[in-house]
Design a protein around this motif. Structure first.
Motif, PDB file in Angstrom:
ATOM      1  N   CYS A   5       0.509  -0.770  -0.081  1.00 29.66           N
ATOM      2  CA  CYS A   5       0.352   0.478   0.071  1.00 29.66           C
ATOM      3  C   CYS A   5       0.767   1.404  -0.098  1.00 29.66           C
ATOM      4  N   THR A   9       0.889   4.113  -3.445  1.00 32.92           N
ATOM      5  CA  THR A   9      -0.642   5.271  -1.942  1.00 32.92           C
ATOM      6  C   THR A   9       0.794   6.619  -2.925  1.00 32.92           C
ATOM      7  N   GLY A  55      -6.301   6.838   6.908  1.00 38.04           N
ATOM      8  CA  GLY A  55      -5.633   7.786   5.545  1.00 38.04           C
ATOM      9  C   GLY A  55      -6.130   9.068   5.323  1.00 38.04           C
ATOM     10  N   SER A  79       0.294   7.367   2.552  1.00 37.38           N
ATOM     11  CA  SER A  79       1.062   8.754   1.225  1.00 37.38           C
ATOM     12  C   SER A  79       1.883   9.457   2.472  1.00 37.38           C
ATOM     13  N   CYS A 127      -9.831   2.608  -1.719  1.00 37.44           N
ATOM     14  CA  CYS A 127      -7.991   2.543  -2.581  1.00 37.44           C
ATOM     15  C   CYS A 127      -7.487   1.032  -1.994  1.00 37.44           C
ATOM     16  N   TYR A 128      -8.270   0.612  -1.387  1.00 35.63           N
ATOM     17  CA  TYR A 128      -7.921  -0.689  -0.709  1.00 35.63           C
ATOM     18  C   TYR A 128      -8.551  -1.863  -1.543  1.00 35.63           C
ATOM     19  N   PHE A 175      -2.291   1.505  -8.818  1.00 41.20           N
ATOM     20  CA  PHE A 175      -2.796   1.788  -8.329  1.00 41.20           C
ATOM     21  C   PHE A 175      -3.928   1.752  -8.912  1.00 41.20           C
TER      22      PHE A 175
END
Ligand code: SAM
Length: 213
Positions: A5, A9, A55, A79, A127-128, A175
């Motif tokens: 991840c 990200t 996140g 990130s 996003c996961y 991504f």
């Protein structure tokens, strides 16, 4: 299905994007779906709560809630670019002592973190790849409330996200965005001991607030 991840990200959420989001937040305040989440959390009338924001991006949720609802927050983000901007804004608001920033995939560090009253995931499950893994870690850390936003399961987003992922494949960018089944996420959280108390919809985003039974 765990993912690499942070690596993914970090390339997906660049420094320019993070800076632009912070500029927009300073000018216009939280985004619409974030406002729905803040409103729902405030309706619980919690005071001096602790918060885990998974996140959290530029940190809008803790920047806002540290004023009235929360007195400490942990912001875990995959990130580094977003974390940098969130830290800067927290310092500008005099919140540096109240926020702990962690650069990680939440599912990797969850076991080392204490529980909190409120856990938030604003535009994060999409996003996961494995929503069960992420929501399980989030649910296990929430003593009272869990709020999250995700893209609505509607035909136009099904097409939109497929197009985005198609271009990601062409660019050889790993991504991806995910349209997870809402009924399955809801059933999953119910099995984890939560009940949904608020559900609000915008054109793209849906916001759900859960309370521990
Ligand atoms: C679309 S951005 C949303 C940021 C912010 N919550 C907002 O709504 O403005 C998604 C964020 O989730 C983070 N993220 C995705 N999966 C994560 C995970 N498993 N652990 C921690 N952060 C994660 C990304 O690094 C990114 O900052």
């Amino acid at each position: 299905m765990p993912c690499n991840c942070c690596e993914i990200t970090d390339s997906a959420f660049t420094e320019e994007e993070a800076k632009a989001e912070l500029r927009q937040y300073r000018r216009r305040g939280p985004m619409k779906q974030t406002k729905l989440m803040l409103e729902a959390i405030r309706s619980l009338r919690l005071k001096k709560a602790n918060l885990i924001d998974i996140g959290g991006g530029i940190g809008a949720i803790h920047h806002e809630l540290l004023g009235d609802v929360a007195d400490e927050a942990t912001h875990v983000d995959a990130s580094s670019a977003y974390l940098k901007e969130a830290k800067q804004e927290a310092a500008r608001r005099g919140h540096s002592e109240q926020v702990r920033f962690i650069h990680a995939d939440f599912t990797d560090v969850a076991s080392e973190l204490p529980k909190a009253d409120i856990v938030t995931l604003d535009r994060v499950v999409c996003c996961y790849p494995d929503f069960r893994r992420l929501l399980k870690a989030a649910a296990e850390h929430s003593q009272r409330a869990l709020a999250f936003t995700y893209p609505r399961e509607v035909w136009y987003l099904r097409i939109g996200l497929t197009v985005i992922n198609f271009f990601q494949t062409l660019r050889r960018d790993p991504f991806r965005v995910f349209l997870h089944p809402v009924a399955e996420m809801d059933a999953f959280l119910k099995r984890e001991g939560f009940t949904r108390v608020t559900l609000r919809r915008l054109f793209v985003w849906e916001m759900a607030l859960y309370q521990r039974l």
